[in-house]
Enzyme design. Structure first.
Site, mmCIF file in Angstrom:
data_model
loop_
_atom_site.group_PDB
_atom_site.id
_atom_site.type_symbol
_atom_site.label_atom_id
_atom_site.label_comp_id
_atom_site.label_asym_id
_atom_site.label_seq_id
_atom_site.Cartn_x
_atom_site.Cartn_y
_atom_site.Cartn_z
ATOM 1 N N ASP A 79 -13.429 15.794 45.971
ATOM 2 C CA ASP A 79 -13.267 14.346 45.754
ATOM 3 C C ASP A 79 -12.190 13.811 46.701
ATOM 4 O O ASP A 79 -12.308 12.696 47.218
ATOM 5 C CB ASP A 79 -12.892 14.041 44.296
ATOM 6 C CG ASP A 79 -14.093 13.567 43.491
ATOM 7 O OD1 ASP A 79 -15.183 14.146 43.674
ATOM 8 O OD2 ASP A 79 -13.959 12.604 42.693
ATOM 9 N N TYR B 117 -15.359 26.679 35.100
ATOM 10 C CA TYR B 117 -16.496 25.973 34.497
ATOM 11 C C TYR B 117 -17.485 26.945 33.846
ATOM 12 O O TYR B 117 -18.638 26.601 33.594
ATOM 13 C CB TYR B 117 -17.233 25.131 35.554
ATOM 14 C CG TYR B 117 -16.455 23.944 36.096
ATOM 15 C CD1 TYR B 117 -15.136 23.715 35.734
ATOM 16 C CD2 TYR B 117 -17.047 23.048 36.967
ATOM 17 C CE1 TYR B 117 -14.421 22.642 36.236
ATOM 18 C CE2 TYR B 117 -16.344 21.957 37.471
ATOM 19 C CZ TYR B 117 -15.030 21.765 37.107
ATOM 20 O OH TYR B 117 -14.335 20.693 37.605
ATOM 21 N N LYS C 28 -3.891 29.336 43.188
ATOM 22 C CA LYS C 28 -2.587 28.919 42.660
ATOM 23 C C LYS C 28 -1.975 30.205 42.120
ATOM 24 O O LYS C 28 -1.682 30.341 40.930
ATOM 25 C CB LYS C 28 -2.778 27.844 41.568
ATOM 26 C CG LYS C 28 -1.492 27.211 41.062
ATOM 27 C CD LYS C 28 -0.709 26.437 42.098
ATOM 28 C CE LYS C 28 0.591 25.915 41.514
ATOM 29 N NZ LYS C 28 1.485 25.314 42.530
ATOM 30 N N ASP D 252 -2.110 22.799 45.471
ATOM 31 C CA ASP D 252 -1.301 21.592 45.652
ATOM 32 C C ASP D 252 -0.928 21.399 47.119
ATOM 33 O O ASP D 252 -0.952 20.283 47.650
ATOM 34 C CB ASP D 252 -0.054 21.630 44.752
ATOM 35 C CG ASP D 252 0.630 22.997 44.719
ATOM 36 O OD1 ASP D 252 0.063 23.976 45.251
ATOM 37 O OD2 ASP D 252 1.737 23.100 44.155
ATOM 38 N N ASP E 106 -13.945 21.368 43.058
ATOM 39 C CA ASP E 106 -14.413 20.072 42.550
ATOM 40 C C ASP E 106 -13.386 18.988 42.873
ATOM 41 O O ASP E 106 -13.715 17.906 43.386
ATOM 42 C CB ASP E 106 -14.631 20.195 41.027
ATOM 43 C CG ASP E 106 -15.410 19.029 40.441
ATOM 44 O OD1 ASP E 106 -15.780 18.106 41.188
ATOM 45 O OD2 ASP E 106 -15.660 19.039 39.224
HETATM 46 N N1 GGG Z 1 -24.200 13.798 41.838
HETATM 47 C C1 GGG Z 1 -24.155 14.587 40.711
HETATM 48 C C2 GGG Z 1 -23.174 14.121 39.675
HETATM 49 O O1 GGG Z 1 -23.523 13.343 38.828
HETATM 50 N N2 GGG Z 1 -21.935 14.573 39.777
HETATM 51 C C3 GGG Z 1 -20.914 14.198 38.861
HETATM 52 C C4 GGG Z 1 -20.094 15.318 38.329
HETATM 53 O O2 GGG Z 1 -19.243 15.103 37.495
HETATM 54 N N3 GGG Z 1 -20.275 16.517 38.779
HETATM 55 C C5 GGG Z 1 -19.536 17.618 38.323
HETATM 56 C C6 GGG Z 1 -19.635 18.762 39.221
HETATM 57 O O3 GGG Z 1 -20.001 18.619 40.391
HETATM 58 O O4 GGG Z 1 -19.297 19.875 38.801
#
Ligand code: GGG
Length: 346
Positions: free
Chosen positions: A242, A131, A181, A214, A238
């Site tokens: 999730d 990023y 990886k 993975d 990231d």
């Molecule tokens: N809660 C913050 C938010 O809107 N996160 C959404 C998002 O896409 N974040 C990307 C990241 O954490 O790098």
């Protein structure tokens, strides 16, 4: 002593969950947080052409912490613009290099795995890697178009996030899973593995495992109880967080802290979830992720007693079944239940 907090509700459900978290903070410790709200968002972008003003970073610098709701409204502003215009610049400018995301089941929450116990702390590198924003496009819109996005891994950046993760492991179950990886990405990820091995020699009490991203994704589903601290690059962290949110019952439970461990600038606290445009006007966003993030902020500010009182109220609320099923209870109902539980613990 009170703390000065910059509030950035942002977009979509951001405003509702920030409001809920601040109501809880106010009930738990009236006057402890002195807040100032900044309306930086996709609407702000539509009005001004910027997600935040040019001096936005300077305006945030003097605060003790930043509390953020959610950023993004793809129908109004491309996601790449909103993310690179607000969230990512704040993380980079204040060197919030450690993104901490806890994943565990709250009492009464039955995750999709129907497992009873896991407690994972994901540490995501937060300022460079995939990023970093390094790259460009040429011959745009033609058949010869080229797009390059270069991941940046510096020794300083990799070493400091790994060291932070080792220190977190020392304070927990002393197990560290390092994610790469390195079979496919033979430069940056092999480098990450090498630095992990170098540091491991300095932390002989920490049991280090190396996983490909993975493989650890599968492990987080099949055997999450075997994991303690997980450290990963910006992109891998990231994605894995999730997944962590999913196994803990959903994004409505996933909290996070963007920390500058040197404390030279303000750290930022935010729920992992985004703005959720699809449910933004329904009043059903779960405020627990934001309230848990508030607890992380209070701990960071040295307010451990207040943080643990709020977390106990959250846990009492979920143990009673409130907020445990996505979309069933309203934001207001869940917040009211937490406020009532706080009344019982004050
Ligand atoms: N809660 C913050 C938010 O809107 N996160 C959404 C998002 O896409 N974040 C990307 C990241 O954490 O790098």
């Amino acid at each position: 002593m009170s703390h000065r907090i910059a509030l950035i509700p942002g977009d979509g459900v951001g405003a509702a969950v920030v409001e809920a978290a601040m109501a809880v903070a106010d009930k738990a410790a009236p006057g402890l947080l002195r807040t100032e709200t900044f309306g930086w968002s996709c609407d702000h972008y539509l009005q001004t052409g910027r997600m935040m003003p040019e001096d936005g970073i300077e305006r945030l610098r003097g605060f003790d912490a930043i509390f953020l709701g959610a950023v993004g409204w793809p129908e109004k502003v491309p996601d790449s613009v909103s993310l690179h215009g607000l969230l990512l610049p704040i993380r980079k400018a204040f060197v919030q290099y450690a993104n901490i995301r806890p994943h565990r089941l709250l009492p009464g929450v039955e995750g999709p795995l129907k497992k009873t116990g896991f407690d994972i702390l994901c540490i995501r590198e937060n300022t460079e890697g995939e990023y970093a924003g390094a790259g460009g496009r040429v011959h745009q819109g033609t058949g010869d178009e080229v797009a390059v996005e270069t991941a940046i891994f510096t020794r300083a950046g990799v070493e400091r996030i790994l060291r932070f993760a080792f220190e977190q492991a020392i304070g927990r179950r002393r197990k560290l899973a390092s994610v790469t990886k390195s079979n496919a990405q033979k430069h940056s990820m092999v480098f990450w593995d090498e630095v992990t091995r170098e540091l491991a020699a300095q932390y002989p009490d920490v049991e280090v495992s190396h996983y490909h991203v993975d493989a650890i994704a599968a492990r987080m589903v099949m055997a999450p109880e075997t994991l303690d601290v997980v450290v990963a690059s910006n992109l891998f962290g990231d994605i894995l967080t999730d997944l962590g949110a999913a196994i803990q019952g959903g994004l409505g439970f996933a909290a996070s802290a963007n920390i500058d461990p040197t404390r030279q600038g303000p750290s930022m606290f935010e729920p992992v979830h985004g703005s959720a445009p699809d449910i933004a006007h329904l009043g059903i966003a779960n405020p627990i992720a934001a309230i848990w993030s508030l607890c992380m902020m209070l701990e960071h500010l040295g307010e451990r007693e207040v943080a643990s009182r709020i977390m106990a109220a959250v846990e009492a609320t979920t143990a009673n079944g409130k907020g445990t099923v996505p979309g069933r209870d309203t934001t207001h109902q869940i917040t009211a239940a937490i406020l009532a539980a706080l009344g019982n613990t004050a």
